[in-house]
Design an enzyme around this catalytic site. Structure first.
Site, PDB file in Angstrom:
ATOM      1  N   SER A 143       0.851  -1.193   0.000  1.00 33.46           N
ATOM      2  CA  SER A 143       0.000   0.000   0.000  1.00 33.46           C
ATOM      3  C   SER A 143       0.880   1.234   0.000  1.00 33.46           C
ATOM      4  CB  SER A 143      -0.899   0.016   1.247  1.00 33.46           C
ATOM      5  OG  SER A 143      -1.559   1.259   1.395  1.00 33.46           O
ATOM      6  N   TYR A 156      -1.747  -1.318  10.577  1.00 34.20           N
ATOM      7  CA  TYR A 156      -1.861  -1.504   9.127  1.00 34.20           C
ATOM      8  C   TYR A 156      -0.603  -1.028   8.410  1.00 34.20           C
ATOM      9  CZ  TYR A 156      -3.992  -1.294   4.460  1.00 34.20           C
ATOM     10  OH  TYR A 156      -4.282  -1.471   3.126  1.00 34.20           O
TER      11      TYR A 156
END
Length: 254
Positions: A143, A156
């Site tokens: 990401s 995350y």
């Protein structure tokens, strides 16, 4: 992307393949002629999606955080198809917000790491021997949050940064027989088509991107397909940020 190519004999395993980016990757590879195994913890949706995608899709239930589940699922894939050419580690807990750091529980932290990071390692561990036989590839879906953050996203972000380190470590360990790369999506509108129709994104959402729009799952799927192709045979250990230019944009309050 309307016609489906004949089965080319190659088999790809896509974790988290029943929705969002994983589903987009699976659908794109099927059009290119791949046999795609959709692995997902959501048994009901996974089975429905595989049926909708047609004969070149097959579903296997999988909790990527459990090594016994991973070993069993990989064995099922090999028993069904006899080979494996590509592993796309896409499964993850998608919600990046974990709340204030002072309130982050160890249980939540460990769960996010187990699914988003450890799962990728376990799949690679159990697939490596079969990928090596066919000079296969591993793609880790990281990401843009590996490079920039909003508040309260420690768990995350840590996993996505870890995936990048895991990518180059495995590329060195598994090469030259297996190539390992990562794609790092930015804002991708990965909602189901009905949600996109009912609640379309606003002009501001699109205009803030240097590319002029929010990303689509096909933007990621096409990059993954290229990384699995012979055209990228000299590419390994790399990260490809696909974010419409947002990580290159200076943003200051005015």
């Amino acid at each position: 992307m309307e016609s489906r190519a004949p089965n080319n004999g190659r088999v790809a395993l896509v974790t988290g393949g029943s929705r969002g980016i994983g589903l987009g990757i699976a659908a794109w590879l099927i059009v290119e002629g791949w046999q795609v195994v959709i692995a997902d913890v959501d048994r009901r949706r996974g089975a429905i999606v595989a049926q909708e995608l047609g004969d070149n899709a097959w579903f296997v239930a999988l909790d990527v955080s459990s090594e016994p589940h991973v070993a069993l699922a990989v064995a099922e894939v090999l028993g069904q198809f006899g080979r494996l050419d590509a592993l796309i580690n896409n499964a993850g807990i998608a919600d990046p917000i974990n709340g204030p750091l002072e309130e982050l529980t160890l249980a939540h932290w460990n769960r996010v790491l187990a699914v988003n990071l450890t799962g990728a390692m376990l799949l690679a561990k159990h697939c490596a021997a079969y990928l090596r036989s066919h000079h296969g590839s591993i793609i880790n879906v990281s990401s843009s949050r590996a490079h920039q953050s909003e508040p309260h996203t420690e768990a995350y972000s840590a996993t996505k940064g870890g995936l990048l380190a895991l990518t180059h470590a495995m590329a060195v360990s598994l090469g030259p027989e297996i190539r390992v790369n990562a794609v790092s999506p930015g804002w991708i509108d990965s909602r189901d088509p009905s949600a996109r129709r009912d609640e379309p994104l606003g002009e501001t959402d699109h205009a803030q991107h240097p590319a002029g729009r929010v990303g689509e799952v096909e933007d990621i799927a096409s990059a993954v397909a290229w990384l699995l192709s012979p055209d990228s045979e000299f590419v390994t250990g790399q990260e490809f940020v696909i974010d419409g230019g947002m990580t290159r944009k200076m943003i200051y309050a005015e």
